[in-house]
Design a protein around this motif. Structure first.
Motif, mmCIF file in Angstrom:
data_model
loop_
_atom_site.group_PDB
_atom_site.id
_atom_site.type_symbol
_atom_site.label_atom_id
_atom_site.label_comp_id
_atom_site.label_asym_id
_atom_site.label_seq_id
_atom_site.Cartn_x
_atom_site.Cartn_y
_atom_site.Cartn_z
ATOM 1 N N ASN A 34 0.884 -1.444 -0.084
ATOM 2 C CA ASN A 34 -0.361 -0.128 -0.142
ATOM 3 C C ASN A 34 0.550 1.343 -0.290
ATOM 4 O O ASN A 34 0.305 2.366 -0.635
ATOM 5 C CB ASN A 34 -0.978 -0.122 0.902
ATOM 6 C CG ASN A 34 -2.038 -0.846 0.897
ATOM 7 O OD1 ASN A 34 -2.570 -1.084 -0.325
ATOM 8 N ND2 ASN A 34 -2.331 -1.470 2.115
ATOM 9 N N ASP A 35 2.207 1.506 0.580
ATOM 10 C CA ASP A 35 2.604 2.206 0.595
ATOM 11 C C ASP A 35 3.669 2.772 -0.762
ATOM 12 O O ASP A 35 3.648 3.984 -1.041
ATOM 13 C CB ASP A 35 4.068 2.392 1.503
ATOM 14 C CG ASP A 35 4.943 3.611 1.634
ATOM 15 O OD1 ASP A 35 4.479 4.003 2.471
ATOM 16 O OD2 ASP A 35 5.883 2.940 1.827
ATOM 17 N N PHE A 36 3.682 1.680 -1.701
ATOM 18 C CA PHE A 36 4.534 1.720 -2.801
ATOM 19 C C PHE A 36 3.495 2.175 -4.133
ATOM 20 O O PHE A 36 3.374 3.394 -4.364
ATOM 21 C CB PHE A 36 5.037 0.105 -3.024
ATOM 22 C CG PHE A 36 5.371 -0.212 -4.495
ATOM 23 C CD1 PHE A 36 6.742 0.763 -4.969
ATOM 24 C CD2 PHE A 36 4.515 -0.305 -5.332
ATOM 25 C CE1 PHE A 36 7.090 0.374 -6.015
ATOM 26 C CE2 PHE A 36 5.006 -0.635 -7.048
ATOM 27 C CZ PHE A 36 6.557 0.217 -6.740
ATOM 28 N N VAL A 37 2.656 1.851 -3.623
ATOM 29 C CA VAL A 37 1.052 2.267 -4.510
ATOM 30 C C VAL A 37 0.701 3.748 -4.619
ATOM 31 O O VAL A 37 1.025 4.715 -4.854
ATOM 32 C CB VAL A 37 -0.808 1.385 -4.272
ATOM 33 C CG1 VAL A 37 -1.342 1.558 -4.875
ATOM 34 C CG2 VAL A 37 -0.244 0.320 -4.594
ATOM 35 N N SER A 38 0.901 3.573 -2.696
ATOM 36 C CA SER A 38 0.640 5.789 -2.597
ATOM 37 C C SER A 38 1.224 6.664 -3.109
ATOM 38 O O SER A 38 1.285 7.558 -4.007
ATOM 39 C CB SER A 38 0.169 5.500 -0.992
ATOM 40 O OG SER A 38 -0.812 4.755 -0.851
ATOM 41 N N ASN A 39 2.535 6.195 -2.282
ATOM 42 C CA ASN A 39 3.501 6.887 -2.894
ATOM 43 C C ASN A 39 4.913 6.990 -4.643
ATOM 44 O O ASN A 39 5.489 7.104 -4.760
ATOM 45 C CB ASN A 39 4.543 5.985 -1.655
ATOM 46 C CG ASN A 39 4.798 7.167 -0.416
ATOM 47 O OD1 ASN A 39 3.658 8.626 -0.196
ATOM 48 N ND2 ASN A 39 4.591 6.135 0.066
ATOM 49 N N VAL A 40 4.703 5.454 -5.074
ATOM 50 C CA VAL A 40 5.107 5.467 -6.713
ATOM 51 C C VAL A 40 3.967 5.204 -8.072
ATOM 52 O O VAL A 40 3.863 6.219 -8.221
ATOM 53 C CB VAL A 40 6.029 4.527 -6.655
ATOM 54 C CG1 VAL A 40 6.465 3.837 -7.898
ATOM 55 C CG2 VAL A 40 7.053 4.384 -5.373
ATOM 56 N N ILE A 41 3.129 4.341 -7.236
ATOM 57 C CA ILE A 41 2.431 3.950 -8.424
ATOM 58 C C ILE A 41 0.544 5.178 -8.312
ATOM 59 O O ILE A 41 0.799 5.117 -9.719
ATOM 60 C CB ILE A 41 1.314 2.750 -8.196
ATOM 61 C CG1 ILE A 41 2.637 1.320 -8.152
ATOM 62 C CG2 ILE A 41 0.433 2.287 -9.351
ATOM 63 C CD1 ILE A 41 3.219 1.134 -9.237
ATOM 64 N N CYS A 45 0.871 7.265 -12.409
ATOM 65 C CA CYS A 45 0.130 7.426 -12.866
ATOM 66 C C CYS A 45 -1.429 8.805 -13.138
ATOM 67 O O CYS A 45 -1.335 9.227 -14.017
ATOM 68 C CB CYS A 45 -1.826 6.159 -12.458
ATOM 69 S SG CYS A 45 -0.663 4.283 -12.346
ATOM 70 N N THR A 46 -1.123 9.389 -11.945
ATOM 71 C CA THR A 46 -1.562 10.591 -12.114
ATOM 72 C C THR A 46 -0.680 11.665 -12.968
ATOM 73 O O THR A 46 -1.586 11.869 -14.017
ATOM 74 C CB THR A 46 -2.031 11.273 -10.842
ATOM 75 O OG1 THR A 46 -2.245 10.730 -9.559
ATOM 76 C CG2 THR A 46 -2.531 12.796 -10.831
ATOM 77 N N GLU A 47 0.501 11.595 -13.002
ATOM 78 C CA GLU A 47 1.492 12.243 -13.901
ATOM 79 C C GLU A 47 1.254 11.640 -15.203
ATOM 80 O O GLU A 47 0.714 12.556 -15.714
ATOM 81 C CB GLU A 47 2.476 12.433 -13.677
ATOM 82 C CG GLU A 47 3.556 13.582 -14.066
ATOM 83 C CD GLU A 47 5.236 13.020 -13.687
ATOM 84 O OE1 GLU A 47 5.907 12.964 -14.392
ATOM 85 O OE2 GLU A 47 4.994 12.634 -12.426
ATOM 86 N N HIS A 48 0.952 10.581 -16.233
ATOM 87 C CA HIS A 48 0.924 10.722 -17.149
ATOM 88 C C HIS A 48 -0.344 9.346 -17.271
ATOM 89 O O HIS A 48 -0.866 9.449 -18.561
ATOM 90 C CB HIS A 48 2.002 9.081 -17.678
ATOM 91 C CG HIS A 48 3.687 9.923 -17.293
ATOM 92 N ND1 HIS A 48 4.443 10.632 -17.792
ATOM 93 C CD2 HIS A 48 3.986 9.129 -15.976
ATOM 94 C CE1 HIS A 48 4.813 10.306 -17.343
ATOM 95 N NE2 HIS A 48 5.519 9.992 -16.203
#
Length: 95
Positions: A34-41, A45-48
């Motif tokens: 969940n941390d990886f999803v929140s801080n990386v994914i 995804c939002t940026e692109h």
């Protein structure tokens, strides 16, 4: 360590493996995920303008491999020598 599978269209988190500890309990595994999803994914995804899907916590073998491979694996498993802690010489031939 987070193992990823990257293809032309997808990035899949295959596994999360501890580097220093020998055990990774489900609670810690899910926290790391969940941390990886929140801080990386999510930021990527939002940026692109990409979408992502977080699958169920458990994925069955039937969902993971094709029908032919599943049938072969089940046949091998049902014929394997399960009575000892060691493999039987015929098991290798059945592969």
């Amino acid at each position: 360590m987070i193992w990823l599978q990257v293809t032309e269209k997808n990035v899949r988190i295959m596994n999360i493996v501890p580097i220093t500890n020998t055990t990774l309990y489900p609670e810690l595994y899910n926290y790391i995920l969940n941390d990886f999803v929140s801080n990386v994914i999510e930021p990527v995804c939002t940026e692109h303008s990409l979408n992502f899907l977080l699958s169920d916590a458990s994925v069955s073998l039937e969902q993971s491999i094709d029908e032919v491979s599943l049938k072969l694996l089940k046949t091998f498993s049902s014929n394997a020598n399960k009575t000892t802690g060691h493999s039987h010489p015929s098991d290798l031939d059945r592969w």
